[in-house]
Design a protein around this motif. Structure first.
Motif, PDB file in Angstrom:
ATOM      1  N   ILE A 144      -7.517   4.177   8.458  1.00 28.07           N
ATOM      2  CA  ILE A 144      -6.603   5.115   7.803  1.00 28.07           C
ATOM      3  C   ILE A 144      -5.192   4.881   8.316  1.00 28.07           C
ATOM      4  O   ILE A 144      -4.964   4.789   9.520  1.00 28.07           O
ATOM      5  CB  ILE A 144      -7.010   6.584   8.074  1.00 28.07           C
ATOM      6  CG1 ILE A 144      -8.433   6.842   7.550  1.00 28.07           C
ATOM      7  CG2 ILE A 144      -6.028   7.546   7.427  1.00 28.07           C
ATOM      8  CD1 ILE A 144      -8.962   8.209   7.924  1.00 28.07           C
ATOM      9  N   VAL A 146      -1.317   6.618   7.942  1.00 25.44           N
ATOM     10  CA  VAL A 146      -0.546   7.787   7.524  1.00 25.44           C
ATOM     11  C   VAL A 146       0.890   7.572   7.951  1.00 25.44           C
ATOM     12  O   VAL A 146       1.158   7.274   9.126  1.00 25.44           O
ATOM     13  CB  VAL A 146      -1.096   9.090   8.147  1.00 25.44           C
ATOM     14  CG1 VAL A 146      -0.290  10.292   7.659  1.00 25.44           C
ATOM     15  CG2 VAL A 146      -2.580   9.267   7.817  1.00 25.44           C
ATOM     16  N   LEU A 160      -8.114   4.206   3.726  1.00 25.66           N
ATOM     17  CA  LEU A 160      -7.174   5.150   3.135  1.00 25.66           C
ATOM     18  C   LEU A 160      -5.752   4.841   3.586  1.00 25.66           C
ATOM     19  O   LEU A 160      -5.510   4.628   4.772  1.00 25.66           O
ATOM     20  CB  LEU A 160      -7.545   6.585   3.542  1.00 25.66           C
ATOM     21  CG  LEU A 160      -6.535   7.692   3.220  1.00 25.66           C
ATOM     22  CD1 LEU A 160      -6.373   7.862   1.712  1.00 25.66           C
ATOM     23  CD2 LEU A 160      -6.957   9.006   3.872  1.00 25.66           C
ATOM     24  N   GLN A 161      -4.822   4.845   2.621  1.00 27.93           N
ATOM     25  CA  GLN A 161      -3.393   4.805   2.911  1.00 27.93           C
ATOM     26  C   GLN A 161      -2.762   6.069   2.340  1.00 27.93           C
ATOM     27  O   GLN A 161      -2.898   6.357   1.154  1.00 27.93           O
ATOM     28  CB  GLN A 161      -2.739   3.581   2.272  1.00 27.93           C
ATOM     29  CG  GLN A 161      -3.089   2.251   2.929  1.00 27.93           C
ATOM     30  CD  GLN A 161      -2.347   1.087   2.286  1.00 27.93           C
ATOM     31  OE1 GLN A 161      -2.338   0.922   1.067  1.00 27.93           O
ATOM     32  NE2 GLN A 161      -1.703   0.274   3.107  1.00 27.93           N
ATOM     33  N   LEU A 162      -2.050   6.788   3.196  1.00 29.34           N
ATOM     34  CA  LEU A 162      -1.426   8.051   2.806  1.00 29.34           C
ATOM     35  C   LEU A 162       0.025   8.033   3.250  1.00 29.34           C
ATOM     36  O   LEU A 162       0.310   7.852   4.438  1.00 29.34           O
ATOM     37  CB  LEU A 162      -2.164   9.237   3.437  1.00 29.34           C
ATOM     38  CG  LEU A 162      -1.596  10.638   3.219  1.00 29.34           C
ATOM     39  CD1 LEU A 162      -1.631  11.002   1.732  1.00 29.34           C
ATOM     40  CD2 LEU A 162      -2.382  11.663   4.034  1.00 29.34           C
ATOM     41  N   THR A 163       0.955   8.215   2.288  1.00 26.14           N
ATOM     42  CA  THR A 163       2.371   8.171   2.630  1.00 26.14           C
ATOM     43  C   THR A 163       3.186   9.021   1.665  1.00 26.14           C
ATOM     44  O   THR A 163       2.763   9.271   0.530  1.00 26.14           O
ATOM     45  CB  THR A 163       2.899   6.719   2.593  1.00 26.14           C
ATOM     46  OG1 THR A 163       4.268   6.713   3.030  1.00 26.14           O
ATOM     47  CG2 THR A 163       2.845   6.149   1.199  1.00 26.14           C
ATOM     48  N   ASN A 167       2.830   2.818  -0.773  1.00 29.66           N
ATOM     49  CA  ASN A 167       1.739   2.060  -0.175  1.00 29.66           C
ATOM     50  C   ASN A 167       1.683   0.687  -0.839  1.00 29.66           C
ATOM     51  O   ASN A 167       1.719   0.586  -2.075  1.00 29.66           O
ATOM     52  CB  ASN A 167       0.397   2.760  -0.382  1.00 29.66           C
ATOM     53  CG  ASN A 167       0.264   4.019   0.437  1.00 29.66           C
ATOM     54  OD1 ASN A 167       0.560   4.027   1.625  1.00 29.66           O
ATOM     55  ND2 ASN A 167      -0.187   5.097  -0.189  1.00 29.66           N
ATOM     56  N   THR A 176      -8.796   4.153  -0.989  1.00 32.98           N
ATOM     57  CA  THR A 176      -7.932   5.153  -1.621  1.00 32.98           C
ATOM     58  C   THR A 176      -6.501   4.978  -1.156  1.00 32.98           C
ATOM     59  O   THR A 176      -6.246   4.747   0.025  1.00 32.98           O
ATOM     60  CB  THR A 176      -8.418   6.578  -1.280  1.00 32.98           C
ATOM     61  OG1 THR A 176      -9.758   6.746  -1.732  1.00 32.98           O
ATOM     62  CG2 THR A 176      -7.537   7.628  -1.945  1.00 32.98           C
ATOM     63  N   GLN A 177      -5.588   5.107  -2.103  1.00 31.64           N
ATOM     64  CA  GLN A 177      -4.155   5.151  -1.806  1.00 31.64           C
ATOM     65  C   GLN A 177      -3.575   6.434  -2.391  1.00 31.64           C
ATOM     66  O   GLN A 177      -3.792   6.733  -3.569  1.00 31.64           O
ATOM     67  CB  GLN A 177      -3.423   3.958  -2.416  1.00 31.64           C
ATOM     68  CG  GLN A 177      -3.715   2.611  -1.782  1.00 31.64           C
ATOM     69  CD  GLN A 177      -2.939   1.493  -2.453  1.00 31.64           C
ATOM     70  OE1 GLN A 177      -2.880   1.385  -3.672  1.00 31.64           O
ATOM     71  NE2 GLN A 177      -2.327   0.637  -1.655  1.00 31.64           N
ATOM     72  N   VAL A 178      -2.826   7.172  -1.571  1.00 29.22           N
ATOM     73  CA  VAL A 178      -2.132   8.379  -2.019  1.00 29.22           C
ATOM     74  C   VAL A 178      -0.678   8.253  -1.589  1.00 29.22           C
ATOM     75  O   VAL A 178      -0.395   8.083  -0.398  1.00 29.22           O
ATOM     76  CB  VAL A 178      -2.757   9.656  -1.428  1.00 29.22           C
ATOM     77  CG1 VAL A 178      -2.016  10.895  -1.933  1.00 29.22           C
ATOM     78  CG2 VAL A 178      -4.242   9.748  -1.786  1.00 29.22           C
ATOM     79  N   ALA A 179       0.252   8.331  -2.546  1.00 23.18           N
ATOM     80  CA  ALA A 179       1.669   8.113  -2.243  1.00 23.18           C
ATOM     81  C   ALA A 179       2.534   9.088  -3.015  1.00 23.18           C
ATOM     82  O   ALA A 179       2.236   9.438  -4.161  1.00 23.18           O
ATOM     83  CB  ALA A 179       2.076   6.680  -2.575  1.00 23.18           C
ATOM     84  N   ASN A 183       1.976   3.343  -5.456  1.00 23.61           N
ATOM     85  CA  ASN A 183       0.939   2.528  -4.844  1.00 23.61           C
ATOM     86  C   ASN A 183       0.910   1.171  -5.534  1.00 23.61           C
ATOM     87  O   ASN A 183       0.906   1.105  -6.767  1.00 23.61           O
ATOM     88  CB  ASN A 183      -0.440   3.184  -4.986  1.00 23.61           C
ATOM     89  CG  ASN A 183      -0.529   4.506  -4.266  1.00 23.61           C
ATOM     90  OD1 ASN A 183      -0.287   4.585  -3.077  1.00 23.61           O
ATOM     91  ND2 ASN A 183      -0.892   5.553  -4.992  1.00 23.61           N
TER      92      ASN A 183
END
Length: 474
Positions: A144, A146, A160-163, A167, A176-179, A183
């Protein structure tokens, strides 16, 4: 979509002379600002990587791992400003940024940015870089990330990438990517992308893309896109020549696919080759290309691409009815089919001086079956159709009635060309069954065979009817 990163000028490609697809340019301004180049101008890491259970640093080269932090893999790493190491094994946190040259696993947190695979070939000769690649070197994320601004992985993303910003994965993504902004995956994705502005999975997307503005893949979409603008190279569906892949669905204001065998639902749907289903205000399409494969179906106010007709007819209510229809053929490429099948959507306008100035406008859906004869000049000589019309009826010839005044009509029609040489001109007739629903005291049904129901100030009228007219078929 690739233009989203054009302003950063980040070079992740391995030059043929050094390391194709994996070298991060030292001239990159974006990384210069994020990773404090003033302290990251370090000597190349040693070939052997040592494992440290715990590491503390104020800045790169100012910490417990000494002047060569790129020679260590840390299980737990705490960095006041920016961290620099060969690999993170379990947990890493930094106030500004983290940079791992050989890979990242576990949990990684940074105030601005996390980079996996950066400086992996710094200080190596061409021969050494090639040997490193041939040995199977891979700097991927398995865990992960963040960050406040960006997460960058030069190889695969597993996890997971969260920013809050962007990403980026240079290779493939399984996770999963959440930006907050975007992404981007340069190859294929298996999983989920959620972004405030845009998602890109260049080679293919096997999963879900959700964005406020744009979702894009240049290859196959095997899953779902939800956004204002959706783009896919291809989608599969029930009419695919080989229906083995998961179906592709696009839901948005504007949907585009080079080859669309799945579903498009939006205001404007566009498919260069369509064997799927389009539901929208305007559908633009061309027929498919595979022999013995079926075309799809377009449901919309206007369908542009293949088929249309204009008809003028009379009913028991209105002496003049004008109907303009667009649609598509379903099975014209099926060699052994004994008839041609069409789905059409129509816009209707009706008026009659015999109905006290009443007029109506509406929408209809119809399925048509034309004969398919091999006799010269006789192909599509007769047809049978069934469908539904929905019309809003206004009783004042100059104004639109604002109250509930809905006429629904189920109909069955048969038609034939008058002569073989009059190609496309048909005379037709049929039977209808009508329902008029209103909350006023207006009546519409003829007195003959009328059946009326009243319930809570609403009136329902039912009666049989007829249709007879002429059609010009394109």
């Amino acid at each position: 979509m690739r233009l989203l990163f054009s302003t950063f000028s980040v070079n992740y490609d391995r030059p043929s002379s050094i390391a194709h697809n994996r070298l991060i340019s030292s001239k990159d301004i974006y990384l210069f600002l994020l990773f404090n180049c003033c302290v990251l101008s370090l000597t190349a890491q040693e070939k052997s990587v040592k494992i440290r259970p715990l590491q503390f640093s104020i800045a790169p080269s100012v910490g417990t791992n000494g002047l060569q932090p790129g020679s260590f893999a840390n299980q737990f790493s705490f960095n006041l400003t920016s961290g620099y190491s060969a690999k993170n094994l379990d947990f890493e946190i930094a106030g500004i940024s983290n940079l791992n040259t050989n890979g990242t696993s576990g949990l990684q947190i940074a105030g601005l940015a996390n980079v996996t695979g950066g400086n992996a070939f710094a200080g190596l000769s061409k021969k050494e870089a090639n040997q490193k690649l041939k040995s199977g070197f891979n700097s991927h994320l398995s865990g992960i990330q963040v960050s406040g601004l960006t997460n960058i992985v030069v190889d695969e993303v597993f996890g997971l990438q969260l920013t809050g910003g962007i990403n980026l994965g240079k290779n493939s993504m399984f996770g999963t990517q959440v930006a907050g902004i975007s992404n981007i995956i340069y190859k294929f994705s298996f999983g989920l992308q959620v972004a405030g502005i845009s998602n890109v999975s260049v080679t293919s997307m096997d999963g879900v893309q959700i964005a406020a503005l744009i979702n894009r893949t240049e290859g196959g979409l095997y899953g779902f896109q939800l956004g204002a603008f959706n783009h896919a190279g291809s989608t599969e569906g029930i009419n695919s020549f080989e229906n083995k892949n998961p179906w592709g669905v696009q839901l948005g204001l504007f949907n585009f696919a080079e080859r669309m065998n799945g579903f498009q639902v939006g205001l404007i749907n566009w498919a260069k080759r369509s064997q799927g289903t389009q539901i929208g205000l305007i559908n633009i399409y061309r027929q498919g290309g595979q022999v013995n494969s079926r075309d799809g179906t377009a449901f919309g106010l206007l369908n542009i691409g293949q088929l249309g007709y204009l008809s003028v007819y009379s009913t028991e209510l209105f002496a003049l009815n004008y109907e303009f229809a667009t649609g598509n053929a379903k099975n014209k490429r099926i060699n052994l089919a004994n008839r041609n099948t069409y789905w059409v959507n129509s816009v209707t306008y009706s008026r009659s001086p015999f109905s006290k100035g009443a007029w109506s406008m509406g929408y209809g859906v119809k399925k048509m079956f034309f004969n398919r004869s091999t006799v010269p000049g006789m192909m599509e000589f007769r047809f049978l159709s069934y469908g539904m019309d929905f019309q809003h009826v206004s009783f004042d010839s100059d104004n639109l009635t604002k109250s509930l005044s809905l006429l629904s009509r189920a109909k069955v029609e048969i038609g034939t060309r008058l002569k073989p040489k009059l190609y496309g001109i048909y005379i037709f007739g049929g039977l209808t069954y009508n329902c008029f629903w209103t909350d006023t005291d207006r009546t519409l049904a003829p007195s003959l065979l009328k059946w009326q129901i009243q319930n809570n100030n609403q009136t329902f009228e039912f009666w049989p009817g007829f249709v007879f007219g002429v059609m010009i078929h394109g």
